[in-house]
Design a protein around this motif. Structure first.
Motif, PDB file in Angstrom:
ATOM      1  N   TRP A   1      17.814 -41.443   9.043  1.00 13.85           N
ATOM      2  CA  TRP A   1      19.141 -42.025   9.211  1.00 13.85           C
ATOM      3  C   TRP A   1      19.064 -43.540   9.430  1.00 13.85           C
ATOM      4  O   TRP A   1      19.910 -44.286   8.952  1.00 13.85           O
ATOM      5  CB  TRP A   1      19.860 -41.359  10.382  1.00 13.85           C
ATOM      6  CG  TRP A   1      21.228 -41.892  10.624  1.00 13.85           C
ATOM      7  CD1 TRP A   1      21.589 -42.847  11.538  1.00 13.85           C
ATOM      8  CD2 TRP A   1      22.430 -41.550   9.920  1.00 13.85           C
ATOM      9  NE1 TRP A   1      22.940 -43.099  11.458  1.00 13.85           N
ATOM     10  CE2 TRP A   1      23.481 -42.313  10.476  1.00 13.85           C
ATOM     11  CE3 TRP A   1      22.717 -40.646   8.892  1.00 13.85           C
ATOM     12  CZ2 TRP A   1      24.791 -42.218  10.032  1.00 13.85           C
ATOM     13  CZ3 TRP A   1      24.020 -40.549   8.444  1.00 13.85           C
ATOM     14  CH2 TRP A   1      25.038 -41.319   9.008  1.00 13.85           C
ATOM     15  N   SER A   2      18.040 -43.994  10.139  1.00  8.84           N
ATOM     16  CA  SER A   2      17.929 -45.410  10.478  1.00  8.84           C
ATOM     17  C   SER A   2      17.158 -46.214   9.437  1.00  8.84           C
ATOM     18  O   SER A   2      17.091 -47.446   9.545  1.00  8.84           O
ATOM     19  CB  SER A   2      17.248 -45.565  11.848  1.00  8.84           C
ATOM     20  OG  SER A   2      17.938 -44.835  12.843  1.00  8.84           O
ATOM     21  N   ALA A   3      16.550 -45.548   8.464  1.00  8.55           N
ATOM     22  CA  ALA A   3      15.699 -46.250   7.502  1.00  8.55           C
ATOM     23  C   ALA A   3      16.526 -47.154   6.596  1.00  8.55           C
ATOM     24  O   ALA A   3      17.614 -46.794   6.162  1.00  8.55           O
ATOM     25  CB  ALA A   3      14.912 -45.241   6.674  1.00  8.55           C
ATOM     26  N   TRP A   4      15.986 -48.322   6.324  1.00  9.48           N
ATOM     27  CA  TRP A   4      16.636 -49.263   5.411  1.00  9.48           C
ATOM     28  C   TRP A   4      15.621 -49.947   4.489  1.00  9.48           C
ATOM     29  O   TRP A   4      15.976 -50.405   3.408  1.00  9.48           O
ATOM     30  CB  TRP A   4      17.358 -50.357   6.206  1.00  9.48           C
ATOM     31  CG  TRP A   4      16.433 -51.160   7.069  1.00  9.48           C
ATOM     32  CD1 TRP A   4      16.050 -50.877   8.344  1.00  9.48           C
ATOM     33  CD2 TRP A   4      15.740 -52.355   6.697  1.00  9.48           C
ATOM     34  NE1 TRP A   4      15.163 -51.827   8.795  1.00  9.48           N
ATOM     35  CE2 TRP A   4      14.962 -52.756   7.807  1.00  9.48           C
ATOM     36  CE3 TRP A   4      15.707 -53.138   5.547  1.00  9.48           C
ATOM     37  CZ2 TRP A   4      14.152 -53.885   7.798  1.00  9.48           C
ATOM     38  CZ3 TRP A   4      14.905 -54.277   5.526  1.00  9.48           C
ATOM     39  CH2 TRP A   4      14.145 -54.641   6.651  1.00  9.48           C
ATOM     40  N   PHE A   5      14.343 -49.976   4.907  1.00  3.95           N
ATOM     41  CA  PHE A   5      13.365 -50.769   4.163  1.00  3.95           C
ATOM     42  C   PHE A   5      13.103 -50.181   2.786  1.00  3.95           C
ATOM     43  O   PHE A   5      13.062 -50.915   1.787  1.00  3.95           O
ATOM     44  CB  PHE A   5      12.063 -50.869   4.958  1.00  3.95           C
ATOM     45  CG  PHE A   5      11.033 -51.755   4.303  1.00  3.95           C
ATOM     46  CD1 PHE A   5      11.217 -53.125   4.265  1.00  3.95           C
ATOM     47  CD2 PHE A   5       9.910 -51.218   3.712  1.00  3.95           C
ATOM     48  CE1 PHE A   5      10.274 -53.951   3.650  1.00  3.95           C
ATOM     49  CE2 PHE A   5       8.972 -52.023   3.107  1.00  3.95           C
ATOM     50  CZ  PHE A   5       9.156 -53.404   3.076  1.00  3.95           C
ATOM     51  N   ASN A   6      12.902 -48.861   2.704  1.00  7.42           N
ATOM     52  CA  ASN A   6      12.633 -48.249   1.398  1.00  7.42           C
ATOM     53  C   ASN A   6      13.766 -48.502   0.423  1.00  7.42           C
ATOM     54  O   ASN A   6      13.539 -48.790  -0.763  1.00  7.42           O
ATOM     55  CB  ASN A   6      12.421 -46.742   1.569  1.00  7.42           C
ATOM     56  CG  ASN A   6      11.046 -46.421   2.107  1.00  7.42           C
ATOM     57  OD1 ASN A   6      10.215 -47.300   2.291  1.00  7.42           O
ATOM     58  ND2 ASN A   6      10.801 -45.153   2.377  1.00  7.42           N
ATOM     59  N   ALA A   7      15.001 -48.397   0.900  1.00  8.12           N
ATOM     60  CA  ALA A   7      16.142 -48.637   0.011  1.00  8.12           C
ATOM     61  C   ALA A   7      16.189 -50.082  -0.456  1.00  8.12           C
ATOM     62  O   ALA A   7      16.581 -50.373  -1.590  1.00  8.12           O
ATOM     63  CB  ALA A   7      17.445 -48.281   0.732  1.00  8.12           C
ATOM     64  N   SER A   8      15.775 -51.006   0.399  1.00  5.02           N
ATOM     65  CA  SER A   8      15.843 -52.427   0.041  1.00  5.02           C
ATOM     66  C   SER A   8      14.839 -52.805  -1.039  1.00  5.02           C
ATOM     67  O   SER A   8      15.048 -53.786  -1.757  1.00  5.02           O
ATOM     68  CB  SER A   8      15.625 -53.295   1.284  1.00  5.02           C
ATOM     69  OG  SER A   8      14.312 -53.123   1.792  1.00  5.02           O
ATOM     70  N   ILE A   9      13.737 -52.041  -1.162  1.00  3.53           N
ATOM     71  CA  ILE A   9      12.732 -52.412  -2.166  1.00  3.53           C
ATOM     72  C   ILE A   9      12.722 -51.462  -3.364  1.00  3.53           C
ATOM     73  O   ILE A   9      12.267 -51.844  -4.446  1.00  3.53           O
ATOM     74  CB  ILE A   9      11.315 -52.477  -1.552  1.00  3.53           C
ATOM     75  CG1 ILE A   9      10.915 -51.117  -0.983  1.00  3.53           C
ATOM     76  CG2 ILE A   9      11.249 -53.545  -0.489  1.00  3.53           C
ATOM     77  CD1 ILE A   9       9.490 -51.093  -0.460  1.00  3.53           C
ATOM     78  N   TYR A  10      13.210 -50.231  -3.197  1.00  6.91           N
ATOM     79  CA  TYR A  10      13.161 -49.264  -4.286  1.00  6.91           C
ATOM     80  C   TYR A  10      14.496 -49.091  -4.994  1.00  6.91           C
ATOM     81  O   TYR A  10      14.534 -48.527  -6.089  1.00  6.91           O
ATOM     82  CB  TYR A  10      12.695 -47.892  -3.777  1.00  6.91           C
ATOM     83  CG  TYR A  10      11.311 -47.901  -3.189  1.00  6.91           C
ATOM     84  CD1 TYR A  10      10.256 -48.537  -3.835  1.00  6.91           C
ATOM     85  CD2 TYR A  10      11.046 -47.264  -1.979  1.00  6.91           C
ATOM     86  CE1 TYR A  10       8.985 -48.552  -3.290  1.00  6.91           C
ATOM     87  CE2 TYR A  10       9.773 -47.270  -1.429  1.00  6.91           C
ATOM     88  CZ  TYR A  10       8.745 -47.917  -2.081  1.00  6.91           C
ATOM     89  OH  TYR A  10       7.486 -47.926  -1.537  1.00  6.91           O
ATOM     90  N   LEU A  11      15.587 -49.537  -4.395  1.00 10.59           N
ATOM     91  CA  LEU A  11      16.907 -49.386  -5.000  1.00 10.59           C
ATOM     92  C   LEU A  11      17.479 -50.753  -5.355  1.00 10.59           C
ATOM     93  O   LEU A  11      17.433 -51.681  -4.538  1.00 10.59           O
ATOM     94  CB  LEU A  11      17.868 -48.674  -4.040  1.00 10.59           C
ATOM     95  CG  LEU A  11      17.493 -47.258  -3.587  1.00 10.59           C
ATOM     96  CD1 LEU A  11      18.575 -46.689  -2.681  1.00 10.59           C
ATOM     97  CD2 LEU A  11      17.234 -46.333  -4.764  1.00 10.59           C
ATOM     98  N   THR A  12      17.985 -50.868  -6.561  1.00 12.32           N
ATOM     99  CA  THR A  12      18.659 -52.102  -6.984  1.00 12.32           C
ATOM    100  C   THR A  12      20.142 -51.878  -7.218  1.00 12.32           C
ATOM    101  O   THR A  12      20.906 -52.843  -7.292  1.00 12.32           O
ATOM    102  CB  THR A  12      18.014 -52.638  -8.279  1.00 12.32           C
ATOM    103  OG1 THR A  12      18.095 -51.631  -9.301  1.00 12.32           O
ATOM    104  CG2 THR A  12      16.551 -52.994  -8.046  1.00 12.32           C
ATOM    105  N   ASP A  13      20.539 -50.630  -7.337  1.00 10.63           N
ATOM    106  CA  ASP A  13      21.941 -50.295  -7.552  1.00 10.63           C
ATOM    107  C   ASP A  13      22.669 -50.259  -6.214  1.00 10.63           C
ATOM    108  O   ASP A  13      22.356 -49.454  -5.336  1.00 10.63           O
ATOM    109  CB  ASP A  13      22.046 -48.932  -8.251  1.00 10.63           C
ATOM    110  CG  ASP A  13      23.476 -48.607  -8.665  1.00 10.63           C
ATOM    111  OD1 ASP A  13      24.385 -49.398  -8.344  1.00 10.63           O
ATOM    112  OD2 ASP A  13      23.676 -47.557  -9.308  1.00 10.63           O
ATOM    113  N   GLN A  14      23.650 -51.140  -6.033  1.00  5.66           N
ATOM    114  CA  GLN A  14      24.389 -51.201  -4.779  1.00  5.66           C
ATOM    115  C   GLN A  14      25.162 -49.916  -4.505  1.00  5.66           C
ATOM    116  O   GLN A  14      25.433 -49.598  -3.344  1.00  5.66           O
ATOM    117  CB  GLN A  14      25.361 -52.391  -4.807  1.00  5.66           C
ATOM    118  CG  GLN A  14      24.686 -53.748  -4.761  1.00  5.66           C
ATOM    119  CD  GLN A  14      23.941 -53.984  -3.447  1.00  5.66           C
ATOM    120  OE1 GLN A  14      24.435 -53.658  -2.388  1.00  5.66           O
ATOM    121  NE2 GLN A  14      22.753 -54.551  -3.533  1.00  5.66           N
TER     122      GLN A  14
END
Length: 308
Positions: free
Chosen positions: A224-237
């Protein structure tokens, strides 16, 4: 002092070693004051965040920032955030990733811990030493990113789960707890014809509810608290989870969703109130789930960490 009074006090008082003196009034007062300060240090900021999120723009502008005393509370910030758009979608993404990730991580961790808790299992010591080595040596961010990219998981929700799906520490805690269960129970079940999977589901897991609940909470809070993986693996807002949207709202007001930007520019909403509202939405699941698991912490973590 009568015998009955002494008996009542002895029943109420927690067990104390014979060499330990009773606490002094000054010591009790100091400990109580320190605990009160710790509670205030947690509750006061939380109170300010909640009250600010419920305050209208006029009140926030009048006080010049965070609101401490409630005045004309309203849910307009929450209705705007939950009325559709990026924040609502981000909440659904975070809920889905948390549920799937926790279930997947617990399944892998329980199976690995059970296998490693059986001393006679194939390759027991080799696999144990291998996974323990990963606690001290990591591949690094760039090789991990290249691996995720080569698997075609960029801009894929699986990239939010698989790279951090398993915690070796959690596996070791589960393993220690499983090893503390009486082997006579599993041996009797095996004599009756039960296989390893049935033993795990019908004997081990029912006896391990405490540690399973605690480890599940750890995984759930982590996802729930994770943000780092999304910031580097996801480019679609459109795929961003709630924590990444929170970062955009708090640190980069220019990346606020278009509908909210218009409401802030026209003076209908306060950017600070929206930021506090998103913070509250991010805190609610953890605040709701923690009390239900709290009673399992001592039995689950301490017993699992000590045994074995």
């Amino acid at each position: 002092m009568s015998l009955n009074t002494q008996l009542v006090r002895s029943l109420k008082a927690p067990p104390r070693p014979v060499w330990e003196e009773p606490p002094s009034k000054a010591g009790v007062t100091a400990k109580s004051g320190f605990l009160v300060l710790c509670c205030l240090g947690v509750l006061v900021p939380l109170w300010i965040v909640i009250i600010t999120s419920l305050s209208p723009k006029a009140v926030i502008d009048r006080v010049g920032g965070l609101v401490v005393i409630p005045q004309g509370l309203t849910f307009v910030n929450y209705t705007e955030l939950l009325g559709g758009g990026q924040v609502s979608r981000a909440i659904l993404v975070s809920i889905g990733v948390t549920l799937f990730g926790t279930l997947f991580s617990m399944t892998v961790s329980v199976l690995a811990a059970y296998g490693l808790s059986r001393p006679g299992s194939l390759g027991h010591r080799y696999f144990l030493m291998t996974i323990m080595a990963t606690m001290f040596f990591g591949a690094g961010l760039i090789p991990t990113y290249l691996l995720v990219q080569s698997l075609g998981l960029t801009d894929n929700y699986l990239s939010l789960v698989l790279p951090s799906a398993v915690s070796v520490f959690n596996i070791l805690v589960l393993r220690a707890f499983f090893m503390g269960i009486s082997p006579e129970l599993t041996e009797s079940a095996r004599i009756d014809g039960a296989g390893d999977l049935r033993i795990l589901l019908t004997i081990i897991l029912p006896l391990s509810r405490a540690v399973v609940a605690v480890i599940s909470l750890f995984y759930a809070v982590g996802y729930w608290s994770a943000w780092f993986n999304a910031s580097i693996y996801l480019t679609d807002q459109e795929m961003m989870p709630l924590q990444n949207v929170l970062i955009q709202l708090v640190q980069k007001n220019t990346e606020m969703p278009a509908g909210l930007q218009y409401a802030v520019r026209t003076g209908q909403l306060s950017a600070l109130g929206l930021q506090m509202a998103v913070m509250v939405l991010a805190l609610i699941p953890v605040a709701v789930a923690s009390p239900f698991v709290q009673r399992h912490f001592k039995k689950g973590m301490l017993t699992g960490a000590i045994k074995g």
